[in-house]
Design a protein around this motif. Structure first.
Motif, PDB file in Angstrom:
ATOM      1  N   SER A  12      97.403 -15.970  66.755  1.00  0.00           N
ATOM      2  CA  SER A  12      97.254 -16.103  68.201  1.00  0.00           C
ATOM      3  C   SER A  12      98.551 -16.487  68.899  1.00  0.00           C
ATOM      4  O   SER A  12      98.598 -16.558  70.118  1.00  0.00           O
ATOM      5  CB  SER A  12      96.176 -17.153  68.520  1.00  0.00           C
ATOM      6  N   ARG A  13      99.590 -16.784  68.153  1.00  0.00           N
ATOM      7  CA  ARG A  13     100.863 -17.146  68.761  1.00  0.00           C
ATOM      8  C   ARG A  13     101.440 -15.966  69.513  1.00  0.00           C
ATOM      9  O   ARG A  13     101.470 -14.843  69.008  1.00  0.00           O
ATOM     10  CB  ARG A  13     101.850 -17.592  67.687  1.00  0.00           C
ATOM     11  N   PRO A  14     101.923 -16.155  70.740  1.00  0.00           N
ATOM     12  CA  PRO A  14     102.524 -15.047  71.489  1.00  0.00           C
ATOM     13  C   PRO A  14     103.836 -14.606  70.851  1.00  0.00           C
ATOM     14  O   PRO A  14     104.594 -15.416  70.318  1.00  0.00           O
ATOM     15  CB  PRO A  14     102.745 -15.647  72.886  1.00  0.00           C
ATOM     16  N   ILE A  15     104.078 -13.306  70.918  1.00  0.00           N
ATOM     17  CA  ILE A  15     105.330 -12.765  70.381  1.00  0.00           C
ATOM     18  C   ILE A  15     106.417 -12.903  71.428  1.00  0.00           C
ATOM     19  O   ILE A  15     106.194 -12.659  72.623  1.00  0.00           O
ATOM     20  CB  ILE A  15     105.148 -11.277  69.993  1.00  0.00           C
ATOM     21  N   ARG A  16     107.595 -13.299  71.016  1.00  0.00           N
ATOM     22  CA  ARG A  16     108.716 -13.440  71.935  1.00  0.00           C
ATOM     23  C   ARG A  16     109.069 -12.085  72.540  1.00  0.00           C
ATOM     24  O   ARG A  16     108.789 -11.046  71.945  1.00  0.00           O
ATOM     25  CB  ARG A  16     109.922 -14.036  71.207  1.00  0.00           C
ATOM     26  N   PRO A  17     109.677 -12.061  73.731  1.00  0.00           N
ATOM     27  CA  PRO A  17     109.908 -10.797  74.452  1.00  0.00           C
ATOM     28  C   PRO A  17     110.667  -9.745  73.654  1.00  0.00           C
ATOM     29  O   PRO A  17     110.264  -8.584  73.618  1.00  0.00           O
ATOM     30  CB  PRO A  17     110.702 -11.247  75.688  1.00  0.00           C
ATOM     31  N   LEU A  18     111.791 -10.126  73.027  1.00  0.00           N
ATOM     32  CA  LEU A  18     112.583  -9.135  72.312  1.00  0.00           C
ATOM     33  C   LEU A  18     111.844  -8.569  71.094  1.00  0.00           C
ATOM     34  O   LEU A  18     111.775  -7.341  70.939  1.00  0.00           O
ATOM     35  CB  LEU A  18     113.934  -9.727  71.896  1.00  0.00           C
ATOM     36  N   PRO A  19     111.262  -9.408  70.205  1.00  0.00           N
ATOM     37  CA  PRO A  19     110.479  -8.845  69.101  1.00  0.00           C
ATOM     38  C   PRO A  19     109.305  -8.003  69.592  1.00  0.00           C
ATOM     39  O   PRO A  19     108.962  -6.983  68.979  1.00  0.00           O
ATOM     40  CB  PRO A  19     109.997 -10.090  68.339  1.00  0.00           C
ATOM     41  N   ASN A  20     108.700  -8.428  70.718  1.00  0.00           N
ATOM     42  CA  ASN A  20     107.580  -7.657  71.257  1.00  0.00           C
ATOM     43  C   ASN A  20     108.043  -6.291  71.734  1.00  0.00           C
ATOM     44  O   ASN A  20     107.366  -5.278  71.518  1.00  0.00           O
ATOM     45  CB  ASN A  20     106.930  -8.426  72.405  1.00  0.00           C
ATOM     46  N   LEU A  21     109.220  -6.224  72.378  1.00  0.00           N
ATOM     47  CA  LEU A  21     109.773  -4.947  72.828  1.00  0.00           C
ATOM     48  C   LEU A  21     110.057  -4.036  71.641  1.00  0.00           C
ATOM     49  O   LEU A  21     109.746  -2.833  71.669  1.00  0.00           O
ATOM     50  CB  LEU A  21     111.052  -5.190  73.642  1.00  0.00           C
ATOM     51  N   ILE A  22     110.669  -4.613  70.604  1.00  0.00           N
ATOM     52  CA  ILE A  22     110.972  -3.819  69.409  1.00  0.00           C
ATOM     53  C   ILE A  22     109.688  -3.315  68.760  1.00  0.00           C
ATOM     54  O   ILE A  22     109.588  -2.154  68.354  1.00  0.00           O
ATOM     55  CB  ILE A  22     111.795  -4.654  68.414  1.00  0.00           C
ATOM     56  N   PHE A  23     108.687  -4.187  68.682  1.00  0.00           N
ATOM     57  CA  PHE A  23     107.417  -3.801  68.069  1.00  0.00           C
ATOM     58  C   PHE A  23     106.700  -2.722  68.890  1.00  0.00           C
ATOM     59  O   PHE A  23     106.142  -1.768  68.337  1.00  0.00           O
ATOM     60  CB  PHE A  23     106.531  -5.028  67.922  1.00  0.00           C
ATOM     61  N   MET A  24     106.743  -2.846  70.210  1.00  0.00           N
ATOM     62  CA  MET A  24     106.090  -1.865  71.073  1.00  0.00           C
ATOM     63  C   MET A  24     106.804  -0.523  71.078  1.00  0.00           C
ATOM     64  O   MET A  24     106.232   0.492  71.483  1.00  0.00           O
ATOM     65  CB  MET A  24     106.002  -2.409  72.506  1.00  0.00           C
ATOM     66  N   SER A  25     108.061  -0.498  70.623  1.00  0.00           N
ATOM     67  CA  SER A  25     108.807   0.764  70.606  1.00  0.00           C
ATOM     68  C   SER A  25     108.179   1.788  69.670  1.00  0.00           C
ATOM     69  O   SER A  25     108.496   2.972  69.744  1.00  0.00           O
ATOM     70  CB  SER A  25     110.261   0.506  70.203  1.00  0.00           C
ATOM     71  N   ARG A  26     107.264   1.339  68.793  1.00  0.00           N
ATOM     72  CA  ARG A  26     106.605   2.280  67.890  1.00  0.00           C
ATOM     73  C   ARG A  26     105.789   3.316  68.665  1.00  0.00           C
ATOM     74  O   ARG A  26     105.553   4.433  68.175  1.00  0.00           O
ATOM     75  CB  ARG A  26     105.693   1.532  66.919  1.00  0.00           C
ATOM     76  N   TRP A  27     105.386   2.973  69.906  1.00  0.00           N
ATOM     77  CA  TRP A  27     104.596   3.907  70.713  1.00  0.00           C
ATOM     78  C   TRP A  27     105.435   5.081  71.210  1.00  0.00           C
ATOM     79  O   TRP A  27     104.881   6.067  71.726  1.00  0.00           O
ATOM     80  CB  TRP A  27     103.967   3.164  71.888  1.00  0.00           C
ATOM     81  N   LEU A  28     106.755   5.002  71.046  1.00  0.00           N
ATOM     82  CA  LEU A  28     107.594   6.152  71.396  1.00  0.00           C
ATOM     83  C   LEU A  28     107.303   7.342  70.478  1.00  0.00           C
ATOM     84  O   LEU A  28     107.641   8.483  70.813  1.00  0.00           O
ATOM     85  CB  LEU A  28     109.073   5.769  71.301  1.00  0.00           C
ATOM     86  N   GLN A  29     106.689   7.064  69.327  1.00  0.00           N
ATOM     87  CA  GLN A  29     106.347   8.157  68.424  1.00  0.00           C
ATOM     88  C   GLN A  29     105.111   8.921  68.861  1.00  0.00           C
ATOM     89  O   GLN A  29     104.858  10.023  68.366  1.00  0.00           O
ATOM     90  CB  GLN A  29     106.099   7.601  67.014  1.00  0.00           C
ATOM     91  N   LEU A  30     104.343   8.354  69.788  1.00  0.00           N
ATOM     92  CA  LEU A  30     103.104   8.996  70.212  1.00  0.00           C
ATOM     93  C   LEU A  30     103.312  10.427  70.725  1.00  0.00           C
ATOM     94  O   LEU A  30     102.558  11.335  70.334  1.00  0.00           O
ATOM     95  CB  LEU A  30     102.408   8.138  71.279  1.00  0.00           C
ATOM     96  N   PRO A  31     104.317  10.696  71.604  1.00  0.00           N
ATOM     97  CA  PRO A  31     104.525  12.086  72.041  1.00  0.00           C
ATOM     98  C   PRO A  31     104.823  13.038  70.878  1.00  0.00           C
ATOM     99  O   PRO A  31     104.488  14.223  70.945  1.00  0.00           O
ATOM    100  CB  PRO A  31     105.720  11.984  73.001  1.00  0.00           C
ATOM    101  N   LEU A  32     105.455  12.515  69.817  1.00  0.00           N
ATOM    102  CA  LEU A  32     105.749  13.364  68.665  1.00  0.00           C
ATOM    103  C   LEU A  32     104.456  13.826  67.997  1.00  0.00           C
ATOM    104  O   LEU A  32     104.310  15.003  67.645  1.00  0.00           O
ATOM    105  CB  LEU A  32     106.622  12.610  67.670  1.00  0.00           C
ATOM    106  N   TYR A  33     103.516  12.906  67.825  1.00  0.00           N
ATOM    107  CA  TYR A  33     102.246  13.265  67.196  1.00  0.00           C
ATOM    108  C   TYR A  33     101.409  14.159  68.105  1.00  0.00           C
ATOM    109  O   TYR A  33     100.717  15.068  67.627  1.00  0.00           O
ATOM    110  CB  TYR A  33     101.479  11.999  66.817  1.00  0.00           C
TER     111      TYR A  33
END
Length: 205
Positions: A12-33
């Motif tokens: 339940s701990r919130p993710i810090r902004p930079l790690p959260n941004l890096i983690f959310m970057s995985r959604w950039l693969q969505l247009p590829l799929y």
């Protein structure tokens, strides 16, 4: 109780902004799929065009026969004038090739999305693919390598059926490429086996 002892509190701990941004970057693969899904649709259309032409040629449709003979003709080789067993075999192998490439696309789309983007939560779904229940990056690589070998085998078989129309250098080159794919798949599988052995028994294998 410490956070280390309570996994629910840790989760339940919130993710810090930079790690959260890096983690959310995985959604950039969505247009590829999504693009691969469109490619899958193109293969489905191509399959039905080839199948329709084959059925039409079998019933004597001149236009369908012309399309079929053009599709299986080889540059520099005399083209046939009728639907023969060899021509039918080449067309059917082409259809199988399309199906196997489509299977490869499905493995990349579903397995890749599940592994690298987000969980699909397909557990206990009646249509969940058996291989997806234990998919990870290593398993996906082995399955993709195996699928590529199958596709290469179909292409090699199509070449051998018309071996007389090809130069010996082409036959040797295609055979060498197929053997390279085979050795690469064996190397990937062996490396995966070594990694699993080094990390102990894996209940998913």
């Amino acid at each position: 109780m410490s956070l280390k002892e309570d996994p629910n509190l840790v989760a339940s701990r919130p993710i810090r902004p930079l790690p959260n941004l890096i983690f959310m970057s995985r959604w950039l693969q969505l247009p590829l799929y999504l693009g691969l899904i469109l490619a899958q649709a193109v293969y489905v259309f191509h399959f039905w065009v080839e199948l329709t032409d084959l059925i039409g040629a079998a019933f004597g449709n001149a236009s369908s026969l012309e399309h079929i003979l053009t599709a299986v003709s080889i540059d520099g080789a005399p083209r046939g004038t009728k639907l023969t067993e060899t021509t039918i075999m080449l067309v059917v192998l082409g259809l199988i090739d399309v199906v196997m490439i489509s299977n490869l696309l499905i493995m990349v789309i579903v397995g890749g999305y599940e592994t690298f983007v987000s969980r699909m939560n397909l557990e206990n779904h009646p249509d969940q693919p058996e291989w997806l229940s234990h998919v990870n990056a290593s398993v996906l690589k082995v399955k993709l390598a195996t699928a590529i070998i199958g596709i290469s085998s179909i292409h090699l078989l199509k070449t051998f059926i018309n071996a007389g129309a090809y130069d010996i250098k082409v036959l040797l080159a295609q055979t060498g490429i197929h053997i390279t794919f085979l050795l690469s798949a064996l190397a990937i599988a062996y490396t995966d086996k070594l990694l699993n052995a080094a990390h102990g028994p894996n209940p998913h294998h």
